[in-house]
Each structure stands twice: as structure tokens, then as C-alpha cells.
Write a protein that holds these residues in place. Sequence first.
Motif, PDB file in Angstrom:
ATOM      1  N   MET A 281     -14.850 -63.834  13.512  1.00 33.39           N
ATOM      2  CA  MET A 281     -14.476 -65.208  13.158  1.00 33.39           C
ATOM      3  C   MET A 281     -13.007 -65.502  13.469  1.00 33.39           C
ATOM      4  N   PHE A 282     -12.131 -64.521  13.252  1.00 30.10           N
ATOM      5  CA  PHE A 282     -10.717 -64.741  13.554  1.00 30.10           C
ATOM      6  C   PHE A 282     -10.479 -64.867  15.055  1.00 30.10           C
ATOM      7  N   VAL A 283     -11.067 -63.977  15.851  1.00 27.98           N
ATOM      8  CA  VAL A 283     -10.877 -64.023  17.299  1.00 27.98           C
ATOM      9  C   VAL A 283     -11.401 -65.336  17.867  1.00 27.98           C
ATOM     10  N   GLY A 284     -12.602 -65.736  17.447  1.00 32.68           N
ATOM     11  CA  GLY A 284     -13.176 -66.973  17.954  1.00 32.68           C
ATOM     12  C   GLY A 284     -12.323 -68.188  17.637  1.00 32.68           C
ATOM     13  N   ASN A 285     -11.887 -68.291  16.389  1.00 33.69           N
ATOM     14  CA  ASN A 285     -11.108 -69.459  15.980  1.00 33.69           C
ATOM     15  C   ASN A 285      -9.717 -69.492  16.613  1.00 33.69           C
ATOM     16  N   LEU A 286      -9.042 -68.349  16.661  1.00 34.69           N
ATOM     17  CA  LEU A 286      -7.679 -68.322  17.185  1.00 34.69           C
ATOM     18  C   LEU A 286      -7.637 -68.616  18.681  1.00 34.69           C
ATOM     19  N   ILE A 287      -8.612 -68.086  19.426  1.00 34.08           N
ATOM     20  CA  ILE A 287      -8.627 -68.365  20.864  1.00 34.08           C
ATOM     21  C   ILE A 287      -9.057 -69.809  21.132  1.00 34.08           C
ATOM     22  N   ALA A 288      -9.950 -70.338  20.294  1.00 35.36           N
ATOM     23  CA  ALA A 288     -10.379 -71.738  20.465  1.00 35.36           C
ATOM     24  C   ALA A 288      -9.211 -72.702  20.325  1.00 35.36           C
ATOM     25  N   LEU A 289      -8.208 -72.317  19.554  1.00 31.03           N
ATOM     26  CA  LEU A 289      -7.031 -73.176  19.361  1.00 31.03           C
ATOM     27  C   LEU A 289      -6.322 -73.505  20.667  1.00 31.03           C
ATOM     28  N   ARG A 290      -6.433 -72.624  21.649  1.00 29.83           N
ATOM     29  CA  ARG A 290      -5.643 -72.758  22.881  1.00 29.83           C
ATOM     30  C   ARG A 290      -6.452 -73.359  24.033  1.00 29.83           C
ATOM     31  N   SER A 301     -15.735 -71.428  19.652  1.00 29.29           N
ATOM     32  CA  SER A 301     -16.160 -71.821  18.314  1.00 29.29           C
ATOM     33  C   SER A 301     -17.474 -71.147  17.940  1.00 29.29           C
ATOM     34  N   SER A 302     -18.364 -70.978  18.917  1.00 26.75           N
ATOM     35  CA  SER A 302     -19.634 -70.291  18.656  1.00 26.75           C
ATOM     36  C   SER A 302     -19.402 -68.837  18.257  1.00 26.75           C
ATOM     37  N   VAL A 303     -18.410 -68.199  18.853  1.00 29.01           N
ATOM     38  CA  VAL A 303     -18.063 -66.836  18.453  1.00 29.01           C
ATOM     39  C   VAL A 303     -17.677 -66.814  16.972  1.00 29.01           C
ATOM     40  N   ALA A 304     -16.825 -67.766  16.574  1.00 28.68           N
ATOM     41  CA  ALA A 304     -16.401 -67.844  15.171  1.00 28.68           C
ATOM     42  C   ALA A 304     -17.587 -68.119  14.255  1.00 28.68           C
ATOM     43  N   GLN A 305     -18.459 -69.041  14.666  1.00 27.99           N
ATOM     44  CA  GLN A 305     -19.628 -69.368  13.839  1.00 27.99           C
ATOM     45  C   GLN A 305     -20.547 -68.165  13.681  1.00 27.99           C
ATOM     46  N   MET A 306     -20.663 -67.350  14.728  1.00 24.49           N
ATOM     47  CA  MET A 306     -21.449 -66.120  14.607  1.00 24.49           C
ATOM     48  C   MET A 306     -20.806 -65.170  13.605  1.00 24.49           C
ATOM     49  N   GLY A 307     -19.470 -65.205  13.507  1.00 23.65           N
ATOM     50  CA  GLY A 307     -18.796 -64.396  12.498  1.00 23.65           C
ATOM     51  C   GLY A 307     -19.230 -64.785  11.094  1.00 23.65           C
TER      52      GLY A 307
END
Length: 505
Positions: A281-290, A301-307
Motif C-alpha cells: 500500500m505504501f509503494v503504490g500510493n507514494l509512486i502514484a503521487l508522482r 493506485s491499484s497496487v495500493a488498493q491490493m495492499g
Amino acid sequence: MEVLLAIAILSGAALLAYVVGRLSRSRMLTGFIAFVAIAGSGYMVYQIWNVLQDGMPLGWPSAWAQTRLQSYLVANYLGIFLAGTALLLAALVAVYSMRYMHRRDIGKFYALLLLMTSGIVGVGFAGDLFTLYVLFEAMSIASFVLVAFEREEWEPIEAGVKYLVISTVGSLLALLGISIVFSWTGTLDLAALPSLLEAQVGSAQLMAVVALIIVGFGVKAAIVPMHTWLPDAHSAAPSGISAMLSGIVIEAGLITMLRALIALGTVNYGLLLVWLALVTMFVGNLIALRQSDLKRMFAYSSVAQMGYIIMGVGLALGYPTLAGFSGMRGALYHILNHAVMKGGAFLCAGAFLWILGTRDIRKLSGIGRKFPLMGICFLIFVLALAGAPPFNGWFSKVLIAKAGADVGGWGIFMVVMLVLNSVISLFYYLDALNTVVFGPIPEDRPRTLKPLPFLVVLPIVARAALSLLLGVLPDAGLVLVDPAAEYVASLIGGGVDVLVAAGVH
């Protein structure tokens, strides 16, 4: 027989759709065939539901044949949940693609969509690891081709090859784990394996098999660090396929992994999944920011949602007596919600791409005001993904948080991490919303833009309405979710007393 027909209707219609599409090149006719097939499969799933409600066992083939083939399908509520979610998403994508996709290779497109959906439906009903693996691969192979479907451009080809290579490595690792299990037990029956593997509990060999299963199937589930194929594949695929990949394919990968892990018995791998969920969830959200590419932002965001989903699953598996039901309930409801809201978000992004020919968020500035219905739908999807009430994403996050609260102690810490990640996601969701819907309209943008076809708009509006409905009336979704969560809880030792305490009976 109904279980087999739910899969066979889709597979048979795939051939028909290919032939009709090849001969007629009609998007409407080919899409209609696909839609009818999906509806027919859905009817079979409904019949399976009715039989299970009456307390009758259902499967294919007969018990006599099962002992000889060691490959069979069996009806269960988790399979009904996965099939129902997949068929709902596939039906809307089939309608959307009737006007969105080009006429060239339209038969191939719908054939692959139906084959991919048949694999997803089969994963939930597989009765043994061999059948589970074969149907998982059927889903995967179709998705490889669909990612690279627009082969005139280099981006889809590169994304498809990357997806193929990484997923193949994962599949081989999972197959190795399954082969080791067969060498120990002489069977791959999901119901029989837990008792047969009792002698291996706690051994280094069984832990190695668990690792192979998690890594192998975790590739498709986009668990960090096995997620690297996802951003390229989801952003380069046709938008309808992006919705399928994000909305149900990666979730089907997680359910495949879950079913295999449950068969391995009492190994406590739940805590490992919880920590993987935290990283994911952290990796997905932090990378989505950029991200400045709208589809790529939704992919991360889907990576984070899977978290979030894996957190619920991990809590359930790690603490079956405390959170077996509540963890699975939250995870499965978020799977359903994610299929609706993220699938809709990708279809919305596809509509903007249709109008302006770009995925760059900055170049989409103000498009939601020019097309107000799409702007409202985009707002609903983004707020739902962020977990804002009264949309559906908030309720499933609350259910996952409840599982953490049920565990107590460090489970509370995981709830705090869930809330923190939801806050982080607000930064990129609200930034995209502010630009796409409320941003200034560029002066160099043409005054007259390409209109959106009705069949492109209809599935998007339907998903937006579902996002609101499942948030305001969550019981509408829990009808499908609760029996599946109860079924999984019973397999992992949730116990009837826990289910009663949770208010299920």
C-alpha cells in the motif's frame, strides 16, 4: 453440470465471437454475442447459488470420475462471489467496447475477453490444484494478448512482453510448488491436502512451498515487489481491458493464491501477508503521487488498493479465531468495490482518451466541465477510491479496519497505517480531480470535440451509480460477500461461534 456450463458457455461463445467478428467485422453483433454469453454464464451462476442455498452439493464430474481424473470443479460461495463480480465487470466492458474498439480484429478481442473471463470464473470453482492452475493460466494467456492488442504502437508490445515474461516466471514458481506438494501426497485435491500435509507442518520444506506459492501467484496479485509489470500493462492496454485487469484479474490472482495457501494447512503465513500488504500500500500510493499519466496513476493506485485487500486477507489467515470472518468480509467487499470503482475510473480515463487522444492529466484540464456527466462520474470514482463517504470504498475500508480492531495490539497499528495511506492517496486523487473537473480549459483546445457514444457512456454511469449504491446500501453487496467470507472462515478455522458473534447467523 451448472458449474461446468458457467465456464463452457463463455469458452464456446469465444469461438463463435471470433468467427462472427472475422466474417462480419461488426462491433455491435460481436459484442452482443459476448454480452449474451456473459449473461448466460451469469444465469448458471445464479442456479448454482440456488442449489447451494438449498444445502445440496454440486460439482463436475461425478464422484466416480473425480477419483480417477483427480481434476474437478466444485460449487462454493467463494466461486460464486468471484464469478459474479467478474461477469458484472465483463458485461459492462463488453457493452463499452462495442463502440470504443476498432472494427479490425474485433472478433479476436471479444474472443479473448470471453476466454479471460471463463478462466476467472473457473478459478473460483476449481476443486484441485491442477484445475486451479490450468484455469489460472487460461486467464493469464488471454490477458497477455489483450495487453498487447493494439500492436501498431510500441508501448503495448513492450508492456505485453514485460507482463508475459514476469508472469511466466511467477507461474513456473507456482507450478514448482504444486509439483512438490503432489510428490508428497499423490493428490492435488484442495479438500484433502490439509490433513495429508499435517506431517509437514513447521518444516522448512513446507515453508519453501508456501514461499513459492506466494511469489508465484503474488505476481498476478501485484504484491510488491512482484508488481513491476502492472503499471505498464494497465496503462498500455485498451481501456476496457485496463478495467478488467485492475478490477478483477489481479484480484483473481489473489484468490488463486488464497485457495492454494488454505490447502497447505496450518502454516501461519497470515502475518507475512500483512507485512507485504503494508509495503504494497505504501509503494503504490507514494509512486502514484508522482504520476502525470492518468491511467498510470490509476495503475499504481491499484497496487495500493491490493495492499488494503491483502491486509484483510492476512489478518483473517493470521488470526482466524479473532478476524477470520471480519478480515475476509472486508477483503472480499473491497474486491467487489474495487471492481466497480476502479473499473469505472479506467473506463472514464478511456472516455477522456477517446475525446482528446491523451492520458496526460495536465492536458485533460477542464474536460470534466465540458462533459459534465463524465465529470460527475469521475468525481464519484475518485472519491470512492479515496475512501470518502458515502461512496462504496469507505465502507469496505471500515470493514478491514474492524478486522484490525478485532485483532487488537499491532492490529490497531495496521488500522492506523490504513488510515494514513488513505490520507496519502487523497493528495493524488484530489489533484487529478481538481485538474480534470475543475481545472481551466486550455485556450488552444478546439471548441468542438468528438462526442462520446451512448454505449461508452452507459457502462460508466452504471458503475458510478453502483459506487453510490454499495456505499449507501452496503447490504446489497454483502448479500454476495458474506456467504463467501463465511465459507473461507470455515476453511481456516474461524469457527461457527465466531460467525455467530459476528452476526452472520
